[in-house]
Design an enzyme around this catalytic site. Sequence first.
Site, PDB file in Angstrom:
ATOM      1  N   SER A 108       0.824  -1.203   0.000  1.00  0.00           N
ATOM      2  CA  SER A 108       0.000   0.000   0.000  1.00  0.00           C
ATOM      3  C   SER A 108       0.866   1.264   0.000  1.00  0.00           C
ATOM      4  CB  SER A 108      -0.956  -0.046   1.199  1.00  0.00           C
ATOM      5  OG  SER A 108      -1.922   0.969   1.145  1.00  0.00           O
ATOM      6  N   ASP A 160      -9.823  -3.626  -5.434  1.00  0.00           N
ATOM      7  CA  ASP A 160      -9.166  -2.774  -4.437  1.00  0.00           C
ATOM      8  C   ASP A 160      -9.763  -1.371  -4.475  1.00  0.00           C
ATOM      9  OD1 ASP A 160      -7.449  -1.285  -2.838  1.00  0.00           O
ATOM     10  OD2 ASP A 160      -5.659  -2.353  -3.486  1.00  0.00           O
ATOM     11  N   HIS A 191      -8.017  -4.710  -0.993  1.00  0.00           N
ATOM     12  CA  HIS A 191      -6.769  -4.099  -0.556  1.00  0.00           C
ATOM     13  C   HIS A 191      -6.123  -4.986   0.505  1.00  0.00           C
ATOM     14  CE1 HIS A 191      -4.163  -0.600  -0.558  1.00  0.00           C
ATOM     15  NE2 HIS A 191      -4.160  -0.583   0.765  1.00  0.00           N
TER      16      HIS A 191
END
Length: 210
Positions: A108, A160, A191
């Site tokens: 991320s 995501d 995610h």
Amino acid sequence: MTAAQDFVHVFEPAARPGAPTLLLLHGTGADEHDLLPLGRALAPGAALLSPRGRVSENGMNRWFRRLREGVFDVDDVVARSAELAEFVTAAARDYGLDPDRIVVSGFSNGANTGAALLLLHPRLLSGAALFAAGAPLQGREPDPVDLSGVRVFLGAGAADPVTPLDQARLLAAQLGDRGADVEAREHPGGHRLDPDVLAQARDWFDRSRF
């Protein structure tokens, strides 16, 4: 204080001779301990260098500021990436690491930062395994740097909501257009670190022979 001491970090020496170094960059709200298990799973025996992001967002550790959800402060991306690149160079010197065998892995926000290191400091890293990463400069076109010889694995989720798939695909295109050898894998989830994609990344790392 040296540049390597500017960041709170964990360093684990390599457990086998000649192993590369894995630079681990955590996601928002995590810290320098979060991705150590990922590093051990991805590259058993590698040296692990895991710093903590120095930006705070509502008490959560991050690598760079964002203006709002999904919108990066690109000037801060550039500045913070330069600070991190200085840290990596100093840590390699201080810990006696081979500077030509450093591979970044992140999730991320950390993966976006790893991508920024590739695009803004192209000679710093020999490879990257990035999960849930998008194009870190967003609306800016990266400079036409030379990433030939750099091997990159990208894992992205089709559902995501944080890193849209089009941003992940844009990153893959930007890296490939600059000569990187990119292996992109997509999973149907959101995610997260998908177990199947992680297994594919482990196989990629073995084949890459860093």
